[in-house]
Design a protein around this motif. Sequence first.
Motif, short mmCIF file in Angstrom:
data_model
loop_
_atom_site.label_atom_id
_atom_site.label_comp_id
_atom_site.label_asym_id
_atom_site.label_seq_id
_atom_site.Cartn_x
_atom_site.Cartn_y
_atom_site.Cartn_z
N GLU A 49 0.85 -1.19 0.00
CA GLU A 49 0.00 0.00 0.00
C GLU A 49 0.89 1.24 0.00
OE1 GLU A 49 -3.33 0.17 -0.40
OE2 GLU A 49 -2.94 -1.94 -0.84
N PRO A 50 0.35 2.37 -0.41
CA PRO A 50 1.19 3.57 -0.50
C PRO A 50 1.93 3.90 0.80
CG PRO A 50 -0.91 3.96 -1.54
CD PRO A 50 -0.98 2.58 -0.95
N ARG A 70 4.61 1.61 1.34
CA ARG A 70 5.57 1.82 0.29
C ARG A 70 6.59 2.88 0.69
NH1 ARG A 70 4.94 1.01 -5.00
NH2 ARG A 70 2.76 0.56 -4.65
N THR A 71 6.11 3.97 1.26
CA THR A 71 7.08 5.00 1.65
C THR A 71 8.03 4.46 2.70
OG1 THR A 71 5.22 5.85 2.88
CG2 THR A 71 6.06 7.23 1.11
N ALA A 86 8.85 1.37 3.06
CA ALA A 86 9.75 0.43 2.40
C ALA A 86 10.83 1.17 1.64
CB ALA A 86 8.96 -0.45 1.44
N ASN A 87 10.40 2.26 1.00
CA ASN A 87 11.34 3.08 0.27
C ASN A 87 12.45 3.55 1.18
OD1 ASN A 87 11.20 3.48 -2.38
ND2 ASN A 87 9.60 5.02 -2.30
N ARG A 88 12.03 4.06 2.33
CA ARG A 88 12.98 4.61 3.26
C ARG A 88 13.95 3.52 3.69
NH1 ARG A 88 9.67 6.43 7.70
NH2 ARG A 88 8.67 7.87 6.29
N VAL A 125 16.42 2.65 1.14
CA VAL A 125 17.40 3.67 0.86
C VAL A 125 18.40 3.82 1.99
CG1 VAL A 125 17.66 6.15 0.67
CG2 VAL A 125 16.03 4.98 -0.77
N THR A 126 17.91 3.80 3.21
CA THR A 126 18.84 4.06 4.31
C THR A 126 19.30 2.79 5.00
OG1 THR A 126 17.02 4.27 5.84
CG2 THR A 126 17.80 6.29 4.81
N GLU A 135 12.79 11.18 13.69
CA GLU A 135 11.81 11.60 12.70
C GLU A 135 11.09 12.85 13.16
OE1 GLU A 135 9.80 7.80 11.76
OE2 GLU A 135 8.98 9.05 10.18
N ASP A 154 13.22 15.89 13.00
CA ASP A 154 13.46 16.37 11.66
C ASP A 154 12.23 16.99 11.02
OD1 ASP A 154 15.72 13.69 10.98
OD2 ASP A 154 16.07 15.68 11.76
N ALA A 155 11.06 16.60 11.56
CA ALA A 155 9.84 17.07 10.93
C ALA A 155 9.60 18.55 11.19
CB ALA A 155 8.65 16.27 11.44
N ARG A 156 10.38 19.10 12.12
CA ARG A 156 10.15 20.51 12.41
C ARG A 156 10.52 21.34 11.19
NH1 ARG A 156 12.61 20.81 17.61
NH2 ARG A 156 14.48 20.83 16.36
N PRO A 157 9.67 22.31 10.82
CA PRO A 157 9.98 23.10 9.63
C PRO A 157 11.18 24.03 9.84
CG PRO A 157 8.02 23.94 10.72
CD PRO A 157 8.41 22.68 11.44
#
Lengths: 505, 498, 127
Positions: free
Chosen positions: C99-100, C103-104, C106-108, C111-112, C121, C124-127
């Motif tokens: 599922e989407p 998927r993200t 899994a992508n992460r 990649v890492t 997380e 890091d999410a702070r703008p």
Amino acid sequence: MTSFDSLLPLLVLMTSLVTAVIIFALGEDRIRARTFVNLLGAVAKLALVGYMIWGLSQGRLFETRWPFMPQLDFVLRADSMTILFSTLSAGLWLLTTIYAIGYLEGSPNRRRFFGYFSLCVTSTMGISLAGNLITFFVFYELLTLTTYPLVVHRGTEKAVRAGSMYLRYTLAGSASMLAGMLWLYVIAGPFDFRAAGVLAPLGDSHRPQLIAIFALLVGGLGVKAAIVPLHKWLPTAMVAPAPVSALLHAVAVVKAGAFGIVRVVYDVYGAELARDLGVLTPLAAFAAITILYGSLRALAQDDFKRRLAFSTVSQVSYITLGVSLFGPMATMGGLVHLVHQGIMKITMFFAAGNAAEALGVHKISELDGVGRRLPGTMASFTIAALGMIGVPPLAGFVSKWYLGWGAAEAGQYWALGVLAASSLLNAAYFLPILYRAWFKPQRHPWPHEHPHSGRLEISWWLLFPPVATAALVLIAGLFAGHPFSPLSWVQIITRQEYPAPGLSD
Amino acid sequence: MNETLRNDAWLAAPILLPLLTALIASLLPDRARVRASLAGATATFVASAAVIAGVVRGGPGRHHLGGWGAPLGIDLYADGLTALMLAMTAVLGAAISVYATGYFHTARERRCFWPLWFVLWTGLNALFLTADLFNFYVTLEVVGLSAVALVAMEGGPLALTAAARYLFVAMMGSLVYMGGVALIYSQYGVLDLTLLHGRLGVGPVGRAALALMVVGLLAKTAVFPLHLWLPPAHSSAPAPVSAALSGLVVKGSFYILLRTSFSSFADSALAAIGPFLGVLGGLAVLWGSLQALTQDRLKLMVAYSTVAQIGYLFLLFPVAMPGAGDAAWQSKAYIAGIFHALSHAAAKGAMFMAAGAILHAVGRDDKNSLRGLGEKLPVATSAFAVAGVSIMALPPSGGFIAKWMMLVAAVRTGQWWWAPLMIGGGLLAAAYIFRMVKFMFFQPPASAAELHPIPRRLEFTALALALTALALGLASVYPLAVAAIGAPFPSNWFTESF
Amino acid sequence: MSTAQLYLSTAVFLLVMGLYGVLVRPHLLRKITALNVMSAGLFLIFVAVAYRGPEAPPDPVPHAMVLTGIVISVSATAFGLLLIRRVLEVTGRAELAVEPEERTAANRQSVTGKRPSPRTEQRDARP
């Protein structure tokens, strides 16, 4: 010569834009080339602005114009208001560049720093030359984008956080301004800035809209002008290197906001219409609150740069106050303060930077005896501080004199009280610095003394700029009556904004 | 009215040349393949420029392929809108071609990419030059199938599943669209856009036909809430493919919707559908931006940003629809929408290319690996940041011009409620872009690891596109004037009011 | 029920059945088959549309379109089947199970190498 006259405003922009591009294209370690290009650009800009002043005094028209969108032009034009701000920017760019070259010697990422620095000046010049709101907005946004890298230049956690805060404030401000501009465009169509305003014909039919638009525009501009309660970003942005603080606080960002307010009040609405709409009194109230609040907060700061920052919050609102007290004298006081505050405050930041660079002193409590170690620096600081307090015959006195006169003329006696209280507060937070620097003996070794050999107290690059600006503070006060002094330009502007004599009641 | 249009045989060239190149590129050996492809790209670019020049000089043109003519034969048609879409495809296509020569390392990749890419280019040009509803279907399929294949060429599990998902959405979308076309044919007996002029969507069958058409196209354009397939597909494709997908492919189905809405829909149908499309667009702006804000991978963030930017395109429908108010401003909303598509193509292309360069140099694109890249890859990161200015719609970029015109049009037509949405969307875009830019420029490098050397053209193509997005803002008057050629609005709109 | 109506209702039935299959059936092969059922329904509509009465010859244009549609459908199916085989080879299943959201993640992961902890997380999410 017509073609040259229509290109001059663009050329004035190009001097720093091209400088920026060249700096970015040069390698990080091409220090000599970079310094040369940078100084060349700054001198060229100053020369062009000088030519512009001369031409304008001969009655020539300098205007660059091309279609930005259908029915909406991109206009760069030199008028007397432009001169005020662009002379300040161009002059201080040269000095700040000299200062920054010395200050950042040996530190990393200098290419980025000087590149964005030049872009930042390009935006400031664009703001001063903008001939209509949309052009102003273009450069106002560009200024946000180009100052952000300077605020976060050091790359520390604190710097990045300060940068994010800066962006949140300024981008929210520009959203407000965009909304106001949009609304104004919809009811009034495209128009150029014109002395005494262009909206007078709409005054009767669109009253509530015009008031709301004024609130949106000034709300947006007030962020950069650091009007309370929109000022929080400014003290936080103190993490930036000293030359940035000097430029941000003295010229670029806060002045862009203040200058925008001046443009909106005089050249969009017109002072009379603004008064009739009743928007000037709340603006004056905000300005007064900011003046007092900034000074009170400054009192409590021990960090040198933070104290100066809160002092800026306070001082910039003198401009807004002058604008919002209806009447030629107050206008003159406010506008001339645009220049005077610039040269005074930049001197102070240069001095604070020198103390930090040479001795590692960042706190006011560590300043004991600094005067003996850095006499030139602290003498400059003293002149600027006394000017801020309003001691005659320095520049700050001229501003305050006209502001007070204007307040009395407008019958707003409470403003006199604000001025007096603020002067007392200025004295209360500046005099201790002078006392510590000159009269107290050094108690502790300097926190981080930078070894410096040479006859001067610190390198020439760092000493010359504050001395020069301090001299300007003195000259602007002493020769306020000279035809090319800031005050004389302001007189010309004021005559345009209040065309009919005896209009002030 | 067709008879008065000039006949322009050049119209076939931008379709035939890339098709020919695709054939040649699939037959040649590896080394010659790249050279032939670049030659083909140049030829296609020139052919597109010739068509555009014809439109600018002589107004809208038409060509009956093989001399048959509507309703039986295949007609090609080009007006200002077509010209701008061709220009967008030519510029981004040329950039992608240059970029791809540096991006693909292996002969296998090049064998996959070049022929498919030219088939995609053929499909896009054919789509923009088509003048009837059935050929839209055919060209959509050419575009869709080649795009899916390009997504799949990477070969990893994520890319393959993304491609499969994309395939199903694309196929279903076209089938649904085709169902609408069949009903329209049963009702009117013609599918040519000009013959259908202003008649679509009347009566129960007509409305059902229209609904099917629109839903099919919305799925292909990835409009919220039919957008779920887009981020995985666009982010797992190779960078040049992502640039083509986000910059061009979604614009294809959008173009069909735009073209048919304003030339063939009945006014009542458009008025009924406009607000609906606007609301979907608005939701897409919010949803896409918020999703982009939470992504940790650069390419995924850029892909979600596409979802949001597509949303802006759909705001033009409620503003430009008939009866929405000030007539002069309806046309400006229409043109602002087109202009947004152009500047988005340039900016988004630049962003994906910059992301691709980073991915090649670092090997990853999660946000922590972006640290300190501003110094190590100055050109690519600057390209990303400059393109970001246009996506944030800050002046003086093309994105700003589009947004400003759309904002003024919305307010002038009495629909001020779109304004807060557009301004707020800009702020959200600033938030998600600065979140990445901050890592690139203002954080110390995460590791001292050396970057893989990458060809410089990867970085410079991205920068060129980003500067194009910026330049569109400074010279907006020319493309805007082209957009007005043959626009379905009164011709004096350009000077009318402000 | 006239002939045309019969054709049309059959077509709609096929379309709905195909749509159901594409949306609900997880196996990719079933999805492809369902898509073909949908196409068949669509082509039937065209065939019905071509009917111009008992006397007149049918309209050739829809027939031409159906032919074009069949060509496209055949190529798309061939391509889809190939894609499914690749998906099966690479992932081991012929489904779109990811599922989407997964998927993200899994992508992460891919990649890492490891999932970042929720703490980082959040920071890091702070703008």
